[in-house]
Scaffold this motif. Structure first.
Motif, PDB file in Angstrom:
ATOM      1  N   ALA A 624       0.568  -4.413  16.177  1.00 30.27           N
ATOM      2  CA  ALA A 624      -0.037  -3.150  15.715  1.00 30.27           C
ATOM      3  C   ALA A 624       0.760  -2.744  14.646  1.00 30.27           C
ATOM      4  O   ALA A 624       0.449  -2.564  13.360  1.00 30.27           O
ATOM      5  CB  ALA A 624      -0.089  -1.946  16.417  1.00 30.27           C
ATOM      6  N   ALA A 625       1.983  -2.962  14.801  1.00 33.84           N
ATOM      7  CA  ALA A 625       3.179  -2.665  13.551  1.00 33.84           C
ATOM      8  C   ALA A 625       2.888  -3.889  12.545  1.00 33.84           C
ATOM      9  O   ALA A 625       3.015  -3.754  11.227  1.00 33.84           O
ATOM     10  CB  ALA A 625       4.526  -2.738  13.945  1.00 33.84           C
ATOM     11  N   GLY A 626       2.837  -5.031  12.905  1.00 32.73           N
ATOM     12  CA  GLY A 626       2.695  -5.986  11.826  1.00 32.73           C
ATOM     13  C   GLY A 626       1.267  -6.124  11.326  1.00 32.73           C
ATOM     14  O   GLY A 626       1.436  -6.329  10.058  1.00 32.73           O
ATOM     15  N   SER A 627       0.335  -5.691  12.038  1.00 27.26           N
ATOM     16  CA  SER A 627      -0.910  -5.507  11.182  1.00 27.26           C
ATOM     17  C   SER A 627      -0.956  -4.444  10.342  1.00 27.26           C
ATOM     18  O   SER A 627      -1.421  -4.396   9.271  1.00 27.26           O
ATOM     19  CB  SER A 627      -2.001  -5.370  12.150  1.00 27.26           C
ATOM     20  N   LEU A 628      -0.161  -3.141  10.559  1.00 24.72           N
ATOM     21  CA  LEU A 628      -0.228  -2.300   9.583  1.00 24.72           C
ATOM     22  C   LEU A 628       0.538  -2.663   8.406  1.00 24.72           C
ATOM     23  O   LEU A 628       0.365  -2.524   7.396  1.00 24.72           O
ATOM     24  CB  LEU A 628       0.761  -0.962  10.412  1.00 24.72           C
ATOM     25  N   VAL A 629       1.665  -3.271   8.785  1.00 25.47           N
ATOM     26  CA  VAL A 629       2.736  -3.946   7.510  1.00 25.47           C
ATOM     27  C   VAL A 629       1.765  -4.767   6.635  1.00 25.47           C
ATOM     28  O   VAL A 629       2.018  -4.719   5.348  1.00 25.47           O
ATOM     29  CB  VAL A 629       3.931  -4.582   7.905  1.00 25.47           C
ATOM     30  N   LEU A 630       0.848  -5.684   7.315  1.00 27.91           N
ATOM     31  CA  LEU A 630       0.138  -6.418   6.553  1.00 27.91           C
ATOM     32  C   LEU A 630      -1.035  -5.954   5.500  1.00 27.91           C
ATOM     33  O   LEU A 630      -1.096  -6.281   4.644  1.00 27.91           O
ATOM     34  CB  LEU A 630      -0.368  -7.529   7.450  1.00 27.91           C
ATOM     35  N   LEU A 631      -1.493  -4.707   6.216  1.00 29.88           N
ATOM     36  CA  LEU A 631      -2.632  -3.983   5.598  1.00 29.88           C
ATOM     37  C   LEU A 631      -1.967  -3.265   4.306  1.00 29.88           C
ATOM     38  O   LEU A 631      -2.458  -3.282   3.391  1.00 29.88           O
ATOM     39  CB  LEU A 631      -3.080  -3.227   6.594  1.00 29.88           C
ATOM     40  N   LEU A 632      -0.652  -2.706   4.750  1.00 34.38           N
ATOM     41  CA  LEU A 632       0.014  -2.122   3.621  1.00 34.38           C
ATOM     42  C   LEU A 632       0.352  -2.895   2.460  1.00 34.38           C
ATOM     43  O   LEU A 632       0.003  -2.834   1.385  1.00 34.38           O
ATOM     44  CB  LEU A 632       1.308  -1.376   4.215  1.00 34.38           C
ATOM     45  N   LEU A 634      -1.226  -5.604   1.640  1.00 31.96           N
ATOM     46  CA  LEU A 634      -2.522  -6.125   1.089  1.00 31.96           C
ATOM     47  C   LEU A 634      -3.191  -4.989   0.202  1.00 31.96           C
ATOM     48  O   LEU A 634      -3.704  -5.449  -1.012  1.00 31.96           O
ATOM     49  CB  LEU A 634      -3.538  -6.479   1.793  1.00 31.96           C
ATOM     50  N   ALA A 635      -2.738  -3.714   0.413  1.00 29.86           N
ATOM     51  CA  ALA A 635      -3.214  -2.537  -0.096  1.00 29.86           C
ATOM     52  C   ALA A 635      -2.406  -2.189  -1.245  1.00 29.86           C
ATOM     53  O   ALA A 635      -2.621  -1.164  -2.181  1.00 29.86           O
ATOM     54  CB  ALA A 635      -3.421  -1.626   0.782  1.00 29.86           C
ATOM     55  N   MET A 636      -1.367  -2.835  -1.649  1.00 30.09           N
ATOM     56  CA  MET A 636      -0.237  -2.319  -2.624  1.00 30.09           C
ATOM     57  C   MET A 636      -0.949  -2.436  -3.948  1.00 30.09           C
ATOM     58  O   MET A 636      -0.763  -1.634  -4.830  1.00 30.09           O
ATOM     59  CB  MET A 636       1.209  -3.249  -2.562  1.00 30.09           C
ATOM     60  N   PRO A 637      -1.720  -3.491  -4.160  1.00 28.65           N
ATOM     61  CA  PRO A 637      -2.288  -3.612  -5.611  1.00 28.65           C
ATOM     62  C   PRO A 637      -3.355  -2.573  -5.736  1.00 28.65           C
ATOM     63  O   PRO A 637      -3.179  -1.835  -6.780  1.00 28.65           O
ATOM     64  CB  PRO A 637      -2.792  -5.024  -5.516  1.00 28.65           C
ATOM     65  N   ALA A 638      -4.045  -2.236  -4.711  1.00 29.18           N
ATOM     66  CA  ALA A 638      -5.337  -1.147  -4.890  1.00 29.18           C
ATOM     67  C   ALA A 638      -4.539   0.159  -5.003  1.00 29.18           C
ATOM     68  O   ALA A 638      -5.133   1.088  -5.889  1.00 29.18           O
ATOM     69  CB  ALA A 638      -6.071  -1.231  -3.983  1.00 29.18           C
ATOM     70  N   LEU A 639      -3.341   0.509  -4.141  1.00 30.95           N
ATOM     71  CA  LEU A 639      -2.757   1.670  -4.342  1.00 30.95           C
ATOM     72  C   LEU A 639      -2.375   1.894  -5.845  1.00 30.95           C
ATOM     73  O   LEU A 639      -2.188   2.885  -6.253  1.00 30.95           O
ATOM     74  CB  LEU A 639      -1.831   1.998  -3.242  1.00 30.95           C
ATOM     75  N   ALA A 781     -11.569  -3.682  -6.494  1.00 32.10           N
ATOM     76  CA  ALA A 781     -11.203  -2.777  -5.727  1.00 32.10           C
ATOM     77  C   ALA A 781      -9.773  -2.898  -4.822  1.00 32.10           C
ATOM     78  O   ALA A 781      -9.093  -1.923  -4.439  1.00 32.10           O
ATOM     79  CB  ALA A 781     -12.309  -2.392  -4.855  1.00 32.10           C
ATOM     80  N   VAL A 782      -9.840  -4.158  -4.301  1.00 34.75           N
ATOM     81  CA  VAL A 782      -8.833  -4.609  -3.385  1.00 34.75           C
ATOM     82  C   VAL A 782      -7.588  -5.178  -4.321  1.00 34.75           C
ATOM     83  O   VAL A 782      -6.466  -4.715  -3.777  1.00 34.75           O
ATOM     84  CB  VAL A 782      -9.487  -5.699  -2.392  1.00 34.75           C
ATOM     85  N   LEU A 783      -7.984  -6.063  -4.808  1.00 32.48           N
ATOM     86  CA  LEU A 783      -6.875  -6.905  -5.390  1.00 32.48           C
ATOM     87  C   LEU A 783      -7.229  -6.940  -7.313  1.00 32.48           C
ATOM     88  O   LEU A 783      -7.599  -7.791  -7.639  1.00 32.48           O
ATOM     89  CB  LEU A 783      -6.875  -8.221  -5.209  1.00 32.48           C
ATOM     90  N   PRO A 784      -6.940  -5.634  -7.716  1.00 31.17           N
ATOM     91  CA  PRO A 784      -7.290  -5.635  -9.239  1.00 31.17           C
ATOM     92  C   PRO A 784      -6.656  -6.421 -10.034  1.00 31.17           C
ATOM     93  O   PRO A 784      -5.331  -6.462  -9.889  1.00 31.17           O
ATOM     94  CB  PRO A 784      -6.965  -3.956  -9.297  1.00 31.17           C
ATOM     95  N   PRO A 785      -7.359  -7.188 -10.926  1.00 29.85           N
ATOM     96  CA  PRO A 785      -6.561  -8.175 -11.691  1.00 29.85           C
ATOM     97  C   PRO A 785      -5.712  -7.538 -12.654  1.00 29.85           C
ATOM     98  O   PRO A 785      -4.552  -8.363 -12.929  1.00 29.85           O
ATOM     99  CB  PRO A 785      -7.749  -8.912 -12.423  1.00 29.85           C
ATOM    100  N   SER A 786      -6.054  -6.395 -13.050  1.00 30.22           N
ATOM    101  CA  SER A 786      -4.983  -5.733 -14.035  1.00 30.22           C
ATOM    102  C   SER A 786      -3.657  -5.553 -13.655  1.00 30.22           C
ATOM    103  O   SER A 786      -2.720  -5.861 -14.249  1.00 30.22           O
ATOM    104  CB  SER A 786      -5.740  -4.665 -14.787  1.00 30.22           C
ATOM    105  N   VAL A 787      -3.669  -4.970 -12.060  1.00 29.61           N
ATOM    106  CA  VAL A 787      -2.368  -5.007 -11.779  1.00 29.61           C
ATOM    107  C   VAL A 787      -1.632  -6.084 -11.491  1.00 29.61           C
ATOM    108  O   VAL A 787      -0.279  -6.332 -11.878  1.00 29.61           O
ATOM    109  CB  VAL A 787      -2.505  -4.079 -10.449  1.00 29.61           C
ATOM    110  N   LEU A 788      -2.398  -7.280 -10.983  1.00 21.31           N
ATOM    111  CA  LEU A 788      -1.611  -8.459 -10.860  1.00 21.31           C
ATOM    112  C   LEU A 788      -1.058  -9.179 -11.999  1.00 21.31           C
ATOM    113  O   LEU A 788       0.007  -9.787 -12.002  1.00 21.31           O
ATOM    114  CB  LEU A 788      -2.795  -9.472 -10.014  1.00 21.31           C
ATOM    115  N   LEU A 789      -1.762  -8.969 -13.120  1.00 20.52           N
ATOM    116  CA  LEU A 789      -1.559  -9.548 -14.212  1.00 20.52           C
ATOM    117  C   LEU A 789      -0.151  -8.613 -14.995  1.00 20.52           C
ATOM    118  O   LEU A 789       0.870  -9.354 -15.607  1.00 20.52           O
ATOM    119  CB  LEU A 789      -2.442  -9.366 -15.377  1.00 20.52           C
TER     120      LEU A 789
END
Length: 828
Positions: A624-632, A634-639, A781-789
């Motif tokens: 559960a902790a590993g899944s939560l860290v992975l989700l966080l 993955l959610a960093m660009p959207a946040l 919504a999930v991986l915004p290209p503007s943030v990644l750029l």
């Protein structure tokens, strides 16, 4: 010729660096010293031949002659002339060493001792590679091809060392090869006449060529990738070897099958035993059939090195098990020896480089020469195979002793091999020393001392068998166990072995199977619950004698003997040569391994040789902790995108400040006119416009709409109206408002004020989302290209700054470069 001499020395040095992985095979560094001598002689012979203008074939003959002289001096046969000139007897001696090396390679497991045969074959191989490397590098000017014989040296430890070679020797060997290539290139450039930067500018003597610096960076990067890439976990690849094996003092998984391949000296027997006893499932591991009425324990491993952390397993060495084995028959009064036969069938659940056998085998069948027998440890092992699915049979001798016979054993002399191997040495623990001194006080014989220690582990002294153990605060596992007096077989075996060694008597811990309670005729089916550890004590003239200090009621199939009776039994065992089986059924025993009583802690205990067995925590919190860290992650660009949007679009419209002028003007109606002066906060308005425009550009990037940052805001708005918004009136109005606000903020004296920009942004974003496909909306919504750029540009900027800082530091250091200082002094 000077360049050739220097290149020859570099070739010799690179050969020695390429031999660095051989350090994983040998116990000591004798091989390196002797190899350095041989390579040095070869390099000297090559330099002499080139100084005499010898042809290429003459240089090769000179190097071979130098290698022969070096081998003659390092491995003399005793009949050499002037100690270095070989004779026919010398070459005969070399042939014997070659044959002996083949035998030693089959007999010893890594790490190997410094035997003359193994050292000879190693020095011969390294010297031959030095000849080939010099020939390719200097003679044929093909240094890149010299990497093949250098790679051959590295392949030897990789092939024979089961656990793999450390990356450090590989880095050393790669550095030698890069050194060789660099030296050859420098020699070629010097013969060419000058160096250059690549842009037409000459390079001073003291200055490093940018092309050379780029080559060095690429070389370092290549080596780093070669070292780090194999360490990256690849999805789908099983990590069983890394998870189930560990060094003898490392932490084993303790939750799988015992072993799982690997070198026999690397199996963490303590951790594996603890894990198997704590398994909730019962698995059949071995079926053994023997004509002995009451067999002793079926053994497969030994831990004979005592350190502060407990007993550890060392690398065995031996002879092929399918050849003649040592004769265990001893003509000693009070010792009865009988020969029996046994056949073993191992299931596929037992996977380790060790084979279970009864003590003192004399003959084996159905085993090939890859299985070796260590007659000191009395174990069968292999460096190339594992035990899974093996079927074999053997004959063995069962030895029983009388207490009177063991009392006749004398104390080992100081020159005895076991004493020299420090098998009576113990770490300094004052509590243990004090206890042993008290227990053996007044005991005259070695056996009486051992019995005093053995009898101490009894219920009368407070000892009990449990898989649940208690921790302590002493900082020493042995002291905690002797204080709490609660444990299971591995604690009792290791503790007794420690105390016996503290009394000056060699002792070790043996591992194997009890006979268990699942018997059908002469066939015993042994499971993971029958795994066991006990102590073996060495008596002069008798060899290794077993003592099992673990309480008999806790071990199914426990076997006691006349020389080591059950101290907790109500009646003493009869003093007879045979040893009756006093084991109890695990279901009937309150503390048995197989019992399902509530006092059974499935993973607690003191290993005294590997790691402290701790309670196995549930796995789901980690998942559960590993899944939560992975989700966080993955959610960093959207946040990040959401935070930027709120910061930019959450601004209120720019406020307007109104002031009434006192200087009135008469209106036509005769009333006094009031003048209202509008004064907006220009800086705030410009900031709002820039933030809205930045948000618009990021939105365009997210929805894959082309952005040209060289356009003016008006041109961008016109292009979007023409190409992207499809004459949507609300969207057109919104985009023109945003463009006009940014244009006024950039170029006008007074920015646009009073118009809410956030609603306009929402209108444009909604229109772009409607026109985009599902995949584009999901990525936005999930991986915004503007943030990644933006992150990629930030990384590139940081890398550029680091390169600039490094370049400045390098230019400063070049001011003190010795070559530059020497060049300046020569110019003056």
């Amino acid at each position: 010729m000077t360049g050739h001499r220097n290149l020859g020395l570099v070739a010799a040095g690179a050969t020695l660096l390429a031999a660095a992985p051989l350090s994983a095979i040998f116990e000591r560094w004798t091989w390196l010293i002797e190899s350095a001598v041989a390579v040095g002689v070869v390099a000297a012979a090559a330099a002499l031949a080139r100084a005499l203008r010898a042809p290429l074939w003459g240089q090769v003959l000179g190097m071979l002659a130098g290698l022969t002289l070096a081998l003659t001096w390092l491995f003399p046969a005793g009949s050499e002339l002037l100690a270095v000139l070989p004779t026919p007897a010398t070459f005969a001696h070399f042939g014997e060493l070659l044959r002996g090396s083949a035998e030693d390679m089959r007999s010893y497991g890594v790490e190997v001792p410094d035997t003359p045969a193994l050292l000879f074959i190693t020095v011969l191989g390294v010297g031959a590679v030095a000849v080939v490397v010099d020939l390719l590098t200097v003679g044929l000017r093909r240094p890149a091809l010299a990497g093949l014989p250098m790679l051959a040296i590295y392949s030897v430890p990789v092939a024979v060392y089961v656990d793999g070679v450390s990356p450090v020797p590989f880095v050393i060997g790669a550095a030698g090869y890069l050194w060789l290539l660099g030296a050859d290139n420098v020699d070629r450039v010097r013969r060419f006449g000058r160096r250059f930067t690549g842009d037409g500018r000459d390079v001073d003597v003291w200055e490093s060529s940018p092309l050379a610096a780029a080559g060095r960076r690429l070389a370092v990067l290549g080596v780093a990738v070669a070292v780090l890439l194999p360490l990256v976990p690849v999805p789908g690849m099983n990590g069983g070897l890394l998870d189930s094996l560990s060094s003898s003092n490392g932490s084993g998984s303790g939750n799988g099958r015992p072993g799982h391949g690997g070198a026999p000296g690397k199996v963490n027997l303590f951790a594996q035993l603890s894990g198997q006893l704590n398994q909730s499932e019962v698995a059949d591991l071995v079926k053994v059939t023997t004509n002995e009425p009451d067999p002793f324990y079926l053994r497969f491993g030994v831990a004979d090195e005592l350190k502060s952390s407990g007993f550890e397993v060392t690398n065995p060495s031996g002879r092929p098990v399918n050849r003649e084995l040592p004769d265990p028959i001893r003509e000693v009064n009070g010792v009865e020896q009988r020969q029996y036969e046994a056949s073993v069938e191992i299931t596929r659940d037992l996977d380790m480089p060790l084979l279970p056998v009864y003590s003192e085998p004399v003959r084996t069948k159905d085993l090939n020469s890859t299985w070796l027998y260590d007659d000191d440890r009395q174990i069968v092992f292999s460096n190339r195979e594992n035990s899974r699915g093996k079927r074999y049979s053997f004959e063995y001798v069962r030895s029983t002793y009388t207490p009177a016979a063991l009392r006749s054993a004398r104390k080992l002399p100081a020159d005895h091999p076991l004493v020299r191997r420090q098998q009576t040495k113990t770490p300094p623990v004052p509590e243990v020393t004090e206890l042993v001194t008290r227990l053996i006080r007044g005991k005259q014989t070695e056996y009486d001392k051992v019995r005093a220690i053995y009898d101490y582990f009894s219920s009368d002294n407070g000892f009990s068998y449990q898989l649940r153990t208690e921790g302590g605060t002493s900082g020493e596992d042995i002291v905690d166990f002797l204080t709490n007096k609660v444990g299971y077989c591995q604690q009792y075996a290791a503790a007794m072995g420690w105390l016996v060694r503290a009394a000056g008597i060699p002792a070790r811990v043996a591992f194997g199977f009890t006979s268990g309670s699942n018997r059908s005729g002469n066939t015993y089916t042994l499971t993971n619950r029958n795994l066991h550890a006990w102590t073996e004590v060495y008596f002069d003239g008798f060899g290794w004698v077993p003592f099992d200090a673990t309480p008999a009621y806790g071990v199914a199939g426990s076997t006691r003997s006349t020389w080591a009776p059950d101290t907790d039994a109500p009646d003493p065992l009869p003093d007879s040569p045979g040893a009756p089986n006093t084991g109890t059924d695990p279901e009937e025993s309150p503390g048995a391994v197989g019992s399902e009583r509530e006092d059974r802690d499935p993973d607690a205990g003191l290993s005294l040789g590997a790691e402290t067995s701790t309670e196995q925590a549930p796995v789901w919190p980690w998942w559960a902790a590993g899944s939560l860290v992975l989700l966080l992650l993955l959610a960093m660009p959207a946040l990040r995108r959401l935070a930027l949007r709120r910061r930019r679009g959450g601004r209120a419209p720019t406020p307007v400040r109104a002031a009434v002028s006192d200087a009135g003007v008469e209106a036509t109606s005769g009333d006094r006119m009031v003048m209202v002066v509008v004064d907006a906060d220009a800086d705030r308005a410009r900031a709002d416009a820039h933030a809205a425009w930045d948000e618009l550009l990021d939105t365009l990037i997210d929805y894959r709409v082309p952005v040209d940052r060289t356009e003016t805001p008006r041109a961008t708005a016109d292009r979007l109206v023409r190409d992207a918004l499809d004459a949507d009136a609300d969207a057109v109005t919104a985009i023109r408002l945003l463009g006009r606000a940014e244009e006024r903020a950039r170029y006008a004296r007074d920015p646009l004020t009073g118009d809410p920009l956030a609603p306009a942004l929402r209108v444009v974003r909604s229109r772009l989302a409607t026109d985009a496909d599902r995949r584009t909306r999901l990525l936005a919504a999930v991986l915004p290209p503007s943030v990644l750029l933006r992150w990629r540009l930030a990384v590139a900027d940081a890398s550029g700054r680091m390169v600039a800082v490094t370049g400045q530091a390098r230019r400063r250091l070049l001011r003190w470069n010795p070559r530059r200082l020497l060049a300046d002094r020569a110019a003056r």
